[in-house]
Enzyme design. Structure first.
Site, short mmCIF file in Angstrom:
data_model
loop_
_atom_site.label_atom_id
_atom_site.label_comp_id
_atom_site.label_asym_id
_atom_site.label_seq_id
_atom_site.Cartn_x
_atom_site.Cartn_y
_atom_site.Cartn_z
N ARG A 192 45.63 36.01 43.89
CA ARG A 192 45.40 36.60 45.20
C ARG A 192 44.23 37.58 45.08
O ARG A 192 44.14 38.33 44.10
CB ARG A 192 46.64 37.34 45.72
CG ARG A 192 47.82 36.44 46.06
CD ARG A 192 47.53 35.60 47.31
NE ARG A 192 48.69 34.80 47.72
CZ ARG A 192 48.90 33.54 47.36
NH1 ARG A 192 48.04 32.94 46.54
NH2 ARG A 192 49.97 32.87 47.79
N GLU A 212 39.13 37.17 52.54
CA GLU A 212 38.91 35.75 52.32
C GLU A 212 38.75 35.04 53.65
O GLU A 212 39.65 35.16 54.50
CB GLU A 212 40.10 35.16 51.55
CG GLU A 212 39.88 33.76 51.04
CD GLU A 212 41.03 33.30 50.16
OE1 GLU A 212 41.01 33.62 48.95
OE2 GLU A 212 41.95 32.64 50.71
N HIS A 222 38.78 28.97 47.55
CA HIS A 222 40.24 28.80 47.48
C HIS A 222 40.60 27.31 47.39
O HIS A 222 41.40 26.80 48.17
CB HIS A 222 40.91 29.44 48.70
CG HIS A 222 42.34 29.82 48.44
ND1 HIS A 222 42.95 30.89 49.05
CD2 HIS A 222 43.29 29.27 47.64
CE1 HIS A 222 44.21 30.99 48.65
NE2 HIS A 222 44.44 30.00 47.78
#
Length: 338
Positions: free
Chosen positions: A249, A277, A296
């Protein structure tokens, strides 16, 4: 033949055929009554509410609406949530647990590609491959006679890899690292020496792992306790030329401190997750030559999605035959997981 329990998909509709290709969908429909053309994105939508009134099993994925009291009131027969993705934190609420609803997750299946991505990045950064992606090609970079030049700090022989977090991804990564000539250590406050021995790695305090690793790879959950787990002090303790890999994360790392440290050129970083993000277009992390950012994508993509669907189908078959779920999630464990 007993009547199949009613089920409803709750996720981004375009993911359904990728998670459940025809063979898996056929297996799923053999044990639950589910309509693949009805995919809930809003629990208040009339057709969805009508279906929820009969629903016993909710098959969830990325994009599932939040399961708050109002949503659960609309599904009074609901007894199980089978999640075709990783973390269930984003859509479950305490009300789910209060009502005794079973929850299962495909997080173990989703951990596999993340661990594979991490292994690849560890090996590639050891050969300084990612830095070459940013440099113009030069014939002088090619080793003459097949003999690589003796570049200090480059190579994977005896490289020290520090794994932070014995999560599902962290444990799978430890397995994948075993065949390589690497010195692997682990930091995790929930793992004792006996468990570390079973995992086959020395257990170190986080500060010592950071100070003695050529690669630090993060696999801890994001909790209030782990926010900015790696900040200015921790980054400053890492050896010159070492690499920080984050596939967990983004909030585990203080990005302001990371940016300042990377600007010196002393460290390198591979970031598949960031905070925020995605990164804004003007983020300096996108332009620094010693940072490799991916959007990601370490988790399940493409044909890997069917692995998540297969996990859910296996769980649905267990549920409808009265067997225990293999990948059940409990509220206590959720508090210290991703």
């Amino acid at each position: 033949m007993p009547e199949r329990p009613q089920a409803v998909f709750a996720m981004t509709d375009r993911n359904v055929p990728h998670l459940f290709p025809p063979d898996l969908l056929a297996r799923l429909r053999a044990c639950v009554d589910v309509d693949p053309t009805l995919v809930a994105r809003d629990f208040a939508e009339p057709r969805v509410r009508q279906a929820l009134a009969r629903t016993e099993v909710l098959i969830t994925g990325w994009g599932c609406p939040r399961l708050d009291a109002a949503a659960l009131d609309a599904a009074p027969k609901l007894r199980a949530v089978l999640h075709a993705a990783g973390s269930v934190k984003g859509f479950t609420t305490p009300e789910v647990w209060r009502r005794g609803i079973l929850v299962s997750s495909a997080a173990a299946a989703n951990a596999l590609p993340v661990a594979e991505y991490t292994l690849a990045m560890i090996l590639l950064t050891g050969k300084d491959v990612l830095a070459h992606l940013r440099r113009p090609r030069d014939p002088r970079d090619v080793p003459h006679g097949g003999v690589a030049p003796g570049v200090p700090g480059i190579g994977n022989h005896g490289r020290r890899v520090g794994v932070v977090g014995a999560s599902r991804v962290g444990r799978r990564l430890l397995e994948l690292l075993r065949p390589y000539d690497l010195a692997v250590t682990l930091a995790d406050p929930y793992v004792d020496a006996a468990e570390a021995a079973r995992l086959g790695v020395p257990l170190l305090p986080l500060d010592e792992l950071l100070r003695t690793s050529d690669v630090v790879t993060l696999h801890a959950p994001h909790t209030p306790q782990t926010r900015h787990l790696v900040g200015a002090r921790e980054l400053a303790s890492m050896p010159d030329g070492s690499v920080l890999v984050n596939t967990a994360r983004g909030a585990l790392v203080d990005h302001d401190a990371l940016t300042e440290e990377l600007r010196t050129g002393r460290l390198r970083a591979v970031l598949d997750v960031t905070d925020p993000e995605p990164l804004p277009a003007d983020s300096p992390l996108l332009g620094l030559p010693n940072v490799f950012v991916t959007p990601h994508l370490a988790g399940s993509l493409g044909n890997e999605l069917a692995r998540l669907g297969r996990t859910v189908v296996d769980e649905a078959e267990r549920l409808t035959s009265g067997r225990a779920l293999v990948h059940a999630v409990d509220q206590e464990g959720l508090e210290r997981s991703a």
